[in-house]
Design a protein around this motif. Structure first.
Motif, PDB file in Angstrom:
ATOM      1  N   ARG A  65      36.161  30.549  27.381  1.00 57.42           N
ATOM      2  CA  ARG A  65      35.914  29.437  28.302  1.00 57.42           C
ATOM      3  C   ARG A  65      36.490  29.711  29.692  1.00 57.42           C
ATOM      4  O   ARG A  65      35.938  29.274  30.696  1.00 57.42           O
ATOM      5  CB  ARG A  65      36.454  28.123  27.733  1.00 57.42           C
ATOM      6  N   SER A  66      37.570  30.461  29.751  1.00 63.61           N
ATOM      7  CA  SER A  66      38.160  30.814  31.050  1.00 63.61           C
ATOM      8  C   SER A  66      37.271  31.792  31.804  1.00 63.61           C
ATOM      9  O   SER A  66      37.057  31.650  33.009  1.00 63.61           O
ATOM     10  CB  SER A  66      39.550  31.407  30.864  1.00 63.61           C
ATOM     11  N   ILE A  67      36.760  32.768  31.093  1.00 65.23           N
ATOM     12  CA  ILE A  67      35.862  33.744  31.719  1.00 65.23           C
ATOM     13  C   ILE A  67      34.649  33.026  32.304  1.00 65.23           C
ATOM     14  O   ILE A  67      34.280  33.234  33.464  1.00 65.23           O
ATOM     15  CB  ILE A  67      35.379  34.785  30.685  1.00 65.23           C
ATOM     16  N   LEU A  68      34.044  32.182  31.479  1.00 61.73           N
ATOM     17  CA  LEU A  68      32.847  31.461  31.926  1.00 61.73           C
ATOM     18  C   LEU A  68      33.147  30.577  33.131  1.00 61.73           C
ATOM     19  O   LEU A  68      32.367  30.523  34.080  1.00 61.73           O
ATOM     20  CB  LEU A  68      32.282  30.613  30.775  1.00 61.73           C
ATOM     21  N   GLY A  69      34.283  29.896  33.113  1.00 57.19           N
ATOM     22  CA  GLY A  69      34.663  29.027  34.229  1.00 57.19           C
ATOM     23  C   GLY A  69      34.884  29.796  35.515  1.00 57.19           C
ATOM     24  O   GLY A  69      34.443  29.377  36.592  1.00 57.19           O
ATOM     25  N   ILE A  70      35.562  30.925  35.421  1.00 62.28           N
ATOM     26  CA  ILE A  70      35.826  31.745  36.611  1.00 62.28           C
ATOM     27  C   ILE A  70      34.525  32.299  37.173  1.00 62.28           C
ATOM     28  O   ILE A  70      34.277  32.232  38.385  1.00 62.28           O
ATOM     29  CB  ILE A  70      36.798  32.897  36.288  1.00 62.28           C
ATOM     30  N   ARG A  71      33.673  32.821  36.314  1.00 67.19           N
ATOM     31  CA  ARG A  71      32.406  33.396  36.784  1.00 67.19           C
ATOM     32  C   ARG A  71      31.505  32.330  37.403  1.00 67.19           C
ATOM     33  O   ARG A  71      30.831  32.578  38.403  1.00 67.19           O
ATOM     34  CB  ARG A  71      31.687  34.141  35.648  1.00 67.19           C
ATOM     35  N   TYR A  80      32.625  29.572  38.908  1.00 70.46           N
ATOM     36  CA  TYR A  80      33.260  29.258  40.186  1.00 70.46           C
ATOM     37  C   TYR A  80      32.899  30.312  41.235  1.00 70.46           C
ATOM     38  O   TYR A  80      32.592  29.978  42.385  1.00 70.46           O
ATOM     39  CB  TYR A  80      34.782  29.173  40.017  1.00 70.46           C
ATOM     40  N   GLU A  81      32.948  31.580  40.836  1.00 67.59           N
ATOM     41  CA  GLU A  81      32.595  32.664  41.765  1.00 67.59           C
ATOM     42  C   GLU A  81      31.178  32.477  42.306  1.00 67.59           C
ATOM     43  O   GLU A  81      30.943  32.603  43.503  1.00 67.59           O
ATOM     44  CB  GLU A  81      32.667  34.017  41.044  1.00 67.59           C
ATOM     45  N   LYS A  82      30.262  32.193  41.409  1.00 72.33           N
ATOM     46  CA  LYS A  82      28.862  32.041  41.792  1.00 72.33           C
ATOM     47  C   LYS A  82      28.667  30.838  42.721  1.00 72.33           C
ATOM     48  O   LYS A  82      27.989  30.933  43.739  1.00 72.33           O
ATOM     49  CB  LYS A  82      28.003  31.877  40.535  1.00 72.33           C
ATOM     50  N   ASN A  83      29.297  29.731  42.389  1.00 76.36           N
ATOM     51  CA  ASN A  83      29.134  28.497  43.176  1.00 76.36           C
ATOM     52  C   ASN A  83      29.842  28.536  44.525  1.00 76.36           C
ATOM     53  O   ASN A  83      29.502  27.781  45.432  1.00 76.36           O
ATOM     54  CB  ASN A  83      29.622  27.284  42.394  1.00 76.36           C
ATOM     55  N   ASN A  84      30.853  29.393  44.650  1.00 73.84           N
ATOM     56  CA  ASN A  84      31.655  29.422  45.875  1.00 73.84           C
ATOM     57  C   ASN A  84      31.599  30.746  46.621  1.00 73.84           C
ATOM     58  O   ASN A  84      32.391  30.966  47.544  1.00 73.84           O
ATOM     59  CB  ASN A  84      33.103  29.063  45.533  1.00 73.84           C
ATOM     60  N   ASN A  85      30.704  31.625  46.208  1.00 72.80           N
ATOM     61  CA  ASN A  85      30.538  32.913  46.854  1.00 72.80           C
ATOM     62  C   ASN A  85      31.872  33.661  47.002  1.00 72.80           C
ATOM     63  O   ASN A  85      32.221  34.137  48.079  1.00 72.80           O
ATOM     64  CB  ASN A  85      29.841  32.753  48.212  1.00 72.80           C
ATOM     65  N   LYS A  86      32.612  33.721  45.897  1.00 73.86           N
ATOM     66  CA  LYS A  86      33.893  34.425  45.865  1.00 73.86           C
ATOM     67  C   LYS A  86      33.861  35.411  44.711  1.00 73.86           C
ATOM     68  O   LYS A  86      33.031  35.299  43.815  1.00 73.86           O
ATOM     69  CB  LYS A  86      35.046  33.445  45.668  1.00 73.86           C
ATOM     70  N   GLN A  87      34.772  36.345  44.734  1.00 77.20           N
ATOM     71  CA  GLN A  87      34.850  37.318  43.650  1.00 77.20           C
ATOM     72  C   GLN A  87      36.316  37.550  43.287  1.00 77.20           C
ATOM     73  O   GLN A  87      37.163  37.749  44.165  1.00 77.20           O
ATOM     74  CB  GLN A  87      34.203  38.628  44.056  1.00 77.20           C
ATOM     75  N   PHE A  88      36.585  37.503  42.001  1.00 72.85           N
ATOM     76  CA  PHE A  88      37.931  37.727  41.477  1.00 72.85           C
ATOM     77  C   PHE A  88      37.916  38.870  40.478  1.00 72.85           C
ATOM     78  O   PHE A  88      36.892  39.164  39.875  1.00 72.85           O
ATOM     79  CB  PHE A  88      38.459  36.465  40.775  1.00 72.85           C
ATOM     80  N   ARG A  89      39.077  39.476  40.310  1.00 68.43           N
ATOM     81  CA  ARG A  89      39.267  40.443  39.232  1.00 68.43           C
ATOM     82  C   ARG A  89      40.058  39.738  38.141  1.00 68.43           C
ATOM     83  O   ARG A  89      41.120  39.178  38.408  1.00 68.43           O
ATOM     84  CB  ARG A  89      40.026  41.676  39.716  1.00 68.43           C
ATOM     85  N   ILE A  90      39.519  39.754  36.946  1.00 64.05           N
ATOM     86  CA  ILE A  90      40.200  39.148  35.805  1.00 64.05           C
ATOM     87  C   ILE A  90      40.986  40.251  35.111  1.00 64.05           C
ATOM     88  O   ILE A  90      40.418  41.254  34.679  1.00 64.05           O
ATOM     89  CB  ILE A  90      39.203  38.493  34.837  1.00 64.05           C
ATOM     90  N   TYR A 145      44.772  35.346  18.679  1.00 66.26           N
ATOM     91  CA  TYR A 145      43.651  34.595  19.232  1.00 66.26           C
ATOM     92  C   TYR A 145      42.535  35.555  19.630  1.00 66.26           C
ATOM     93  O   TYR A 145      42.800  36.700  19.973  1.00 66.26           O
ATOM     94  CB  TYR A 145      44.083  33.802  20.471  1.00 66.26           C
ATOM     95  N   PRO A 146      41.295  35.056  19.641  1.00 66.04           N
ATOM     96  CA  PRO A 146      40.218  35.900  20.158  1.00 66.04           C
ATOM     97  C   PRO A 146      40.490  36.224  21.634  1.00 66.04           C
ATOM     98  O   PRO A 146      40.717  35.326  22.428  1.00 66.04           O
ATOM     99  CB  PRO A 146      38.978  35.022  20.029  1.00 66.04           C
ATOM    100  N   THR A 147      40.547  37.477  21.939  1.00 67.81           N
ATOM    101  CA  THR A 147      40.783  37.911  23.316  1.00 67.81           C
ATOM    102  C   THR A 147      39.632  38.804  23.722  1.00 67.81           C
ATOM    103  O   THR A 147      39.339  39.778  23.049  1.00 67.81           O
ATOM    104  CB  THR A 147      42.120  38.662  23.422  1.00 67.81           C
ATOM    105  N   HIS A 148      38.997  38.466  24.797  1.00 69.57           N
ATOM    106  CA  HIS A 148      37.791  39.155  25.228  1.00 69.57           C
ATOM    107  C   HIS A 148      38.145  40.265  26.222  1.00 69.57           C
ATOM    108  O   HIS A 148      37.871  40.169  27.404  1.00 69.57           O
ATOM    109  CB  HIS A 148      36.812  38.142  25.812  1.00 69.57           C
ATOM    110  N   TYR A 149      38.753  41.339  25.689  1.00 69.50           N
ATOM    111  CA  TYR A 149      39.176  42.452  26.524  1.00 69.50           C
ATOM    112  C   TYR A 149      38.005  43.072  27.281  1.00 69.50           C
ATOM    113  O   TYR A 149      38.151  43.489  28.424  1.00 69.50           O
ATOM    114  CB  TYR A 149      39.869  43.530  25.689  1.00 69.50           C
ATOM    115  N   ASP A 150      36.838  43.108  26.643  1.00 67.80           N
ATOM    116  CA  ASP A 150      35.681  43.731  27.282  1.00 67.80           C
ATOM    117  C   ASP A 150      35.165  42.925  28.473  1.00 67.80           C
ATOM    118  O   ASP A 150      34.440  43.454  29.311  1.00 67.80           O
ATOM    119  CB  ASP A 150      34.557  43.952  26.266  1.00 67.80           C
ATOM    120  N   SER A 151      35.548  41.656  28.581  1.00 73.81           N
ATOM    121  CA  SER A 151      35.132  40.827  29.713  1.00 73.81           C
ATOM    122  C   SER A 151      36.104  40.901  30.885  1.00 73.81           C
ATOM    123  O   SER A 151      35.820  40.410  31.962  1.00 73.81           O
ATOM    124  CB  SER A 151      34.990  39.365  29.274  1.00 73.81           C
ATOM    125  N   ALA A 152      37.257  41.499  30.655  1.00 70.07           N
ATOM    126  CA  ALA A 152      38.253  41.631  31.719  1.00 70.07           C
ATOM    127  C   ALA A 152      37.913  42.831  32.589  1.00 70.07           C
ATOM    128  O   ALA A 152      37.311  43.803  32.132  1.00 70.07           O
ATOM    129  CB  ALA A 152      39.646  41.809  31.123  1.00 70.07           C
TER     130      ALA A 152
END
Length: 135
Positions: A16-22, A24-34, A46-53
């Motif tokens: 849910r964090s990955i989806l929220g950040i991505r 936000y990036e799209k809606n605000n024309n910003k880019q972050f490194r996770i 816990y499920p950790t999505h290493y491949d999405s980082a």
């Protein structure tokens, strides 16, 4: 100082964090490194999505020297430090002193957030009516 663009997750990276950040990036024309900072001494329950980082860092989070060595190359790039779950907060508290330019809660305020007695004391000092009665 370089542009701060790293969102550093301690321990786990929830989907849910990955989806929220991505989003936000799209809606605000910003880019972050996770980036995930994981404890090399234990695996996540816990499920950790290493491949999405964008990057996964691993070190012994109980070692100040290991933290300094691991975080130093990214220290100026970290925008915010976060975690997911009360059980990860003690690890995050160890990381906070090593990311001086990042937006973080204080170590003390994190203690209030996970210790129910400290939390009630804070509520009582603000407004006694919002804290449940104790036995």
């Amino acid at each position: 100082m370089k542009k701060q663009d790293i969102i550093l997750f301690v321990g786990t990276l929830p989907k849910r964090s990955i989806l929220g950040i991505r989003e936000y990036e799209k809606n605000n024309n910003k880019q972050f490194r996770i980036v995930i900072l994981k404890d090399s001494r234990k695996s996540s329950v816990y499920p950790t999505h290493y491949d999405s980082a964008d990057l996964v860092l691993s070190c012994d989070l109980s070692s100040r020297k290991a933290l300094v060595t691991t975080l130093l190359p990214y220290q100026n790039d970290i925008l915010v430090l976060t975690c997911d779950g009360d059980d990860i907060v003690p690890l995050m508290q160890k990381v906070i002193p090593h990311v001086p330019y990042a937006k973080t809660p204080t170590v003390t305020s994190l203690s209030w957030s996970i210790d129910k007695i400290l939390m009630r004391e804070r509520f009582d000092s603000h407004d006694k009516t919002i804290s449940p009665k104790t036995m």
